[in-house]
Write a protein that holds these residues in place. Structure first.
Motif, PDB file in Angstrom:
ATOM      1  N   VAL A  84       0.862  -1.184   0.000  1.00 43.69           N
ATOM      2  CA  VAL A  84       0.000   0.000   0.000  1.00 43.69           C
ATOM      3  C   VAL A  84       0.894   1.228   0.000  1.00 43.69           C
ATOM      4  N   ASP A  85       0.676   2.122  -0.949  1.00 44.63           N
ATOM      5  CA  ASP A  85       1.518   3.310  -1.127  1.00 44.63           C
ATOM      6  C   ASP A  85       0.597   4.520  -1.225  1.00 44.63           C
ATOM      7  N   CYS A  86       0.686   5.425  -0.249  1.00 44.63           N
ATOM      8  CA  CYS A  86      -0.230   6.564  -0.177  1.00 44.63           C
ATOM      9  C   CYS A  86       0.547   7.882  -0.186  1.00 44.63           C
ATOM     10  N   THR A  87       0.072   8.819  -0.984  1.00 44.80           N
ATOM     11  CA  THR A  87       0.718  10.127  -1.047  1.00 44.80           C
ATOM     12  C   THR A  87       0.052  11.148  -0.132  1.00 44.80           C
ATOM     13  N   ALA A  88      -1.212  10.940   0.181  1.00 46.05           N
ATOM     14  CA  ALA A  88      -1.914  11.916   1.018  1.00 46.05           C
ATOM     15  C   ALA A  88      -2.893  11.223   1.956  1.00 46.05           C
ATOM     16  N   ALA A  89      -2.537  10.033   2.387  1.00 44.10           N
ATOM     17  CA  ALA A  89      -3.366   9.274   3.314  1.00 44.10           C
ATOM     18  C   ALA A  89      -2.449   8.356   4.106  1.00 44.10           C
ATOM     19  N   ASP A  90      -2.967   7.770   5.163  1.00 45.56           N
ATOM     20  CA  ASP A  90      -2.165   6.888   6.003  1.00 45.56           C
ATOM     21  C   ASP A  90      -2.227   5.468   5.467  1.00 45.56           C
ATOM     22  N   ALA A  91      -1.073   4.895   5.165  1.00 46.65           N
ATOM     23  CA  ALA A  91      -1.038   3.566   4.556  1.00 46.65           C
ATOM     24  C   ALA A  91      -1.579   2.491   5.497  1.00 46.65           C
ATOM     25  N   GLU A  92      -1.322   2.625   6.787  1.00 42.32           N
ATOM     26  CA  GLU A  92      -1.813   1.614   7.721  1.00 42.32           C
ATOM     27  C   GLU A  92      -3.331   1.629   7.825  1.00 42.32           C
ATOM     28  N   SER A  93      -3.919   2.829   7.858  1.00 44.62           N
ATOM     29  CA  SER A  93      -5.378   2.915   7.887  1.00 44.62           C
ATOM     30  C   SER A  93      -5.976   2.384   6.598  1.00 44.62           C
ATOM     31  N   THR A  94      -5.300   2.656   5.492  1.00 43.62           N
ATOM     32  CA  THR A  94      -5.776   2.155   4.203  1.00 43.62           C
ATOM     33  C   THR A  94      -5.689   0.642   4.156  1.00 43.62           C
ATOM     34  N   MET A  95      -4.607   0.070   4.692  1.00 44.05           N
ATOM     35  CA  MET A  95      -4.471  -1.376   4.745  1.00 44.05           C
ATOM     36  C   MET A  95      -5.574  -1.990   5.600  1.00 44.05           C
ATOM     37  N   ALA A  96      -5.914  -1.361   6.702  1.00 43.18           N
ATOM     38  CA  ALA A  96      -6.995  -1.861   7.548  1.00 43.18           C
ATOM     39  C   ALA A  96      -8.316  -1.867   6.787  1.00 43.18           C
ATOM     40  N   ALA A  97      -8.552  -0.820   5.985  1.00 44.09           N
ATOM     41  CA  ALA A  97      -9.777  -0.768   5.185  1.00 44.09           C
ATOM     42  C   ALA A  97      -9.781  -1.860   4.116  1.00 44.09           C
ATOM     43  N   ILE A  98      -8.623  -2.116   3.525  1.00 44.83           N
ATOM     44  CA  ILE A  98      -8.514  -3.183   2.520  1.00 44.83           C
ATOM     45  C   ILE A  98      -8.839  -4.530   3.156  1.00 44.83           C
ATOM     46  N   ASN A  99      -8.359  -4.749   4.364  1.00 43.48           N
ATOM     47  CA  ASN A  99      -8.609  -6.018   5.051  1.00 43.48           C
ATOM     48  C   ASN A  99     -10.077  -6.226   5.393  1.00 43.48           C
ATOM     49  N   GLU A 100     -10.838  -5.144   5.429  1.00 44.27           N
ATOM     50  CA  GLU A 100     -12.270  -5.274   5.674  1.00 44.27           C
ATOM     51  C   GLU A 100     -12.985  -5.884   4.477  1.00 44.27           C
ATOM     52  N   GLU A 101     -12.361  -5.801   3.301  1.00 47.63           N
ATOM     53  CA  GLU A 101     -13.024  -6.285   2.078  1.00 47.63           C
ATOM     54  C   GLU A 101     -12.275  -7.400   1.381  1.00 47.63           C
ATOM     55  N   ASN A 102     -10.993  -7.499   1.614  1.00 44.84           N
ATOM     56  CA  ASN A 102     -10.157  -8.479   0.935  1.00 44.84           C
ATOM     57  C   ASN A 102      -9.787  -9.585   1.903  1.00 44.84           C
ATOM     58  N   ALA A 103      -9.577 -10.792   1.378  1.00 41.57           N
ATOM     59  CA  ALA A 103      -9.242 -11.910   2.262  1.00 41.57           C
ATOM     60  C   ALA A 103      -8.343 -12.902   1.539  1.00 41.57           C
ATOM     61  N   VAL A 104      -7.645 -13.677   2.336  1.00 46.04           N
ATOM     62  CA  VAL A 104      -6.885 -14.827   1.837  1.00 46.04           C
ATOM     63  C   VAL A 104      -7.826 -16.028   1.855  1.00 46.04           C
ATOM     64  N   VAL A 105      -7.959 -16.677   0.692  1.00 48.10           N
ATOM     65  CA  VAL A 105      -8.867 -17.817   0.568  1.00 48.10           C
ATOM     66  C   VAL A 105      -8.032 -19.083   0.432  1.00 48.10           C
TER      67      VAL A 105
END
Length: 223
Positions: A199-220
């Motif tokens: 996750v690469d962010c120029t104007a946002a927090d990458a860790e918060s963005t990763m947490a949001a991604i984990n809410e929708e994405n999963a390892v199957v």
């Protein structure tokens, strides 16, 4: 997730360079069949989807580093693509045929590079999946695994369905002015497979963005 302390300047510089050019120069060559990571949803249904199979066929509620050693050698492991239905994200680079693809936020502030495949270019590391996950980060950052382990922390991906958590990962976080990035990886040594997301962010927090991604994405995992 636990934020890392500041990474060494040398490693930070290497990471920025890696983020700029990353196609891994042929490293981590993917052998998992293409098909699910694209602008179409994965053909493996999420546990929330209506299917004839009982939901308790999941291998378990978590997939810790130690539990990864209990996987069958032929278990099929892949990303379940949840961002495909999120209007806040768009495909930036479709599946490249080598297990990698990239999403970007519609406002242009963040990208998320996903990869899945066989870890044939990752040096063998003794230990559980934690050590091998550090080795994936080492390949990405062109840095010996021994230098990655002290600065990486343990995070998690979601397991079987977004928002579940439970898949232990190793990650490094960096800051460069207003830019933040996070590299998270998980190796599955029993199957010779790995996954990562950057996750690469120029104007946002990458860790918060990763947490949001984990809410929708999963390892199957399919046994």
């Amino acid at each position: 997730m636990t934020r890392t302390s500041s990474i060494p300047l040398r490693l930070a510089s290497t990471a920025i360079a890696a983020l700029a050019v990353l196609s891994l120069s042929g490293c981590l060559y993917a052998q998992i069949p293409a098909g699910s990571p694209s602008d179409a949803p994965s053909d493996i249904p999420s546990p929330s989807a209506e299917t004839d199979a009982p939901l308790d066929e999941s291998p378990g509620a978590t997939l810790t580093f130690a539990e990864g050693l209990d996987l069958a050698g032929d278990a099929y492991i892949e990303w379940g693509d949840g961002l495909v239905v999120d209007e806040g994200w768009k495909i930036v680079s479709p599946d490249d045929g080598n297990g990698g693809w990239t999403y970007g936020t519609v406002d242009g502030t963040c990208t998320a590079r996903f990869w899945q495949g066989h870890t044939t270019d990752v040096p063998l590391v003794a230990g559980d999946d934690s050590a091998s996950s550090d080795a994936i980060l080492g390949v990405l950052l062109q840095t010996p695994t021994a230098d990655i382990t002290p600065i990486a922390t343990t995070g998690e991906f979601s397991y079987m369905a977004g928002g579940n958590g439970g898949v232990e990962t190793r990650q490094v976080v960096g800051v460069d002015g207003s830019r933040t990035w996070l590299m998270a990886a998980r190796a599955f040594t029993q199957t010779g497979v790995g996954l990562y997301v950057i996750v690469d962010c120029t104007a946002a927090d990458a860790e918060s963005t990763m947490a949001a991604i984990n809410e929708e994405n999963a390892v199957v995992v399919t046994p």
